[in-house]
Scaffold this motif. Sequence first.
Motif, short mmCIF file in Angstrom:
data_model
loop_
_atom_site.label_atom_id
_atom_site.label_comp_id
_atom_site.label_asym_id
_atom_site.label_seq_id
_atom_site.Cartn_x
_atom_site.Cartn_y
_atom_site.Cartn_z
N ILE A 4 0.75 -1.16 0.03
CA ILE A 4 0.13 0.04 0.29
C ILE A 4 0.82 0.95 0.13
CG2 ILE A 4 -1.85 1.09 1.40
CD1 ILE A 4 -2.65 -1.72 2.56
N ARG A 5 0.64 2.24 -1.15
CA ARG A 5 1.16 3.24 -0.66
C ARG A 5 0.67 4.31 0.50
NH1 ARG A 5 2.98 7.62 -5.14
NH2 ARG A 5 0.71 7.89 -5.39
N TYR A 6 1.30 5.01 1.28
CA TYR A 6 1.05 6.16 1.56
C TYR A 6 0.82 7.39 1.50
CZ TYR A 6 -0.64 2.70 4.75
OH TYR A 6 -1.15 1.58 4.91
N GLU A 138 -5.85 -2.59 7.29
CA GLU A 138 -4.64 -2.61 6.61
C GLU A 138 -4.57 -3.98 5.94
OE1 GLU A 138 -0.58 -0.48 7.01
OE2 GLU A 138 -0.94 -1.86 8.38
N PRO A 139 -4.66 -5.31 7.14
CA PRO A 139 -4.47 -6.34 6.61
C PRO A 139 -5.38 -6.78 5.49
CG PRO A 139 -4.22 -6.48 8.60
CD PRO A 139 -4.83 -5.04 8.91
N LEU A 140 -6.61 -6.10 5.78
CA LEU A 140 -7.65 -6.53 4.37
C LEU A 140 -7.77 -6.01 3.50
CD1 LEU A 140 -10.74 -5.91 7.15
CD2 LEU A 140 -9.72 -7.94 7.01
N ILE A 141 -7.08 -5.01 3.05
CA ILE A 141 -7.39 -4.51 2.10
C ILE A 141 -5.22 -4.97 1.60
CG2 ILE A 141 -5.64 -2.15 1.28
CD1 ILE A 141 -7.73 -0.63 3.06
N THR A 142 -4.19 -5.36 2.30
CA THR A 142 -3.28 -6.33 1.87
C THR A 142 -3.75 -7.41 1.03
OG1 THR A 142 -1.90 -5.29 3.05
CG2 THR A 142 -1.40 -7.48 2.29
N VAL A 146 -4.25 -6.18 -2.43
CA VAL A 146 -2.63 -5.54 -3.15
C VAL A 146 -2.13 -7.07 -3.60
CG1 VAL A 146 -0.53 -4.82 -2.28
CG2 VAL A 146 -2.56 -3.62 -1.19
N LYS A 147 -2.69 -8.28 -3.08
CA LYS A 147 -2.63 -9.72 -3.12
C LYS A 147 -3.07 -9.91 -4.04
CE LYS A 147 -1.16 -11.42 1.25
NZ LYS A 147 -0.95 -12.16 2.05
N ARG A 148 -3.74 -9.51 -5.19
CA ARG A 148 -4.03 -9.37 -6.14
C ARG A 148 -3.72 -8.85 -7.37
NH1 ARG A 148 -10.27 -10.72 -6.10
NH2 ARG A 148 -10.29 -11.81 -8.31
N GLY A 149 -2.58 -7.93 -7.10
CA GLY A 149 -1.61 -7.16 -8.21
C GLY A 149 -2.59 -5.50 -7.67
N ILE A 150 -2.91 -5.61 -7.56
CA ILE A 150 -4.03 -4.00 -7.27
C ILE A 150 -3.14 -2.84 -6.78
CG2 ILE A 150 -6.48 -2.97 -6.80
CD1 ILE A 150 -7.82 -5.38 -6.95
N ALA A 151 -3.29 -1.95 -7.34
CA ALA A 151 -1.68 -0.59 -6.89
C ALA A 151 -2.96 -0.19 -6.23
CB ALA A 151 -1.65 0.06 -7.72
N VAL A 152 -2.83 -0.11 -4.80
CA VAL A 152 -3.19 1.25 -3.33
C VAL A 152 -2.75 1.76 -3.10
CG1 VAL A 152 -4.56 0.69 -1.47
CG2 VAL A 152 -4.31 -0.92 -3.26
#
Length: 162
Positions: A4-6, A138-142, A146-152
């Motif tokens: 995840i990019r902040y 945050e772990p839910l988003i990851t 994120v684990k599916r290759g989606i830029a967040v």
Amino acid sequence: MSEIRYVRGDATVPSVKGVKVIAHVCNDIGGWGKGFVLALSRRWPEPEAAYRAWHRDRARNDFGLGAVQLVKVDPYVWVASMVGQRGIRTGSKGVPVRYEAIDTALGRLAGEVIELGASVHLPRIGCGLAGGKWSRIEPLITERLVKRGIAVTVYDHGEGAG
């Protein structure tokens, strides 16, 4: 795997190329009027109108905890309303945030985002008015995005995380 990019800034103005989905968490009682949704409504009237109609017609659609509604607001921008909080007040059952519903909604969102070839932009969902903890979200988003290759990209902004 990316992370995840902040960034500091306004999640309603993602500054990247390509298709963008601005995701946020809303409640299951049809309320739209506090927190991050105000920033959305200042930019586009469509997400609020669509959410209110979705709630009003809930007997005939999928409105409820864990549901997602995508609304196109610009040629390259969509707004995803994810129903992830029960009501709007902290009460005997605790804070309004429902982590399971956010998890379900993020899973549903992932499929839509992949189909659109989009990136996801959001405030710290579920942590403002919903009363959630970022350490749980945050772990839910990851896991779901994120684990599916989606830029967040997560935006920290003085005004509404929620």
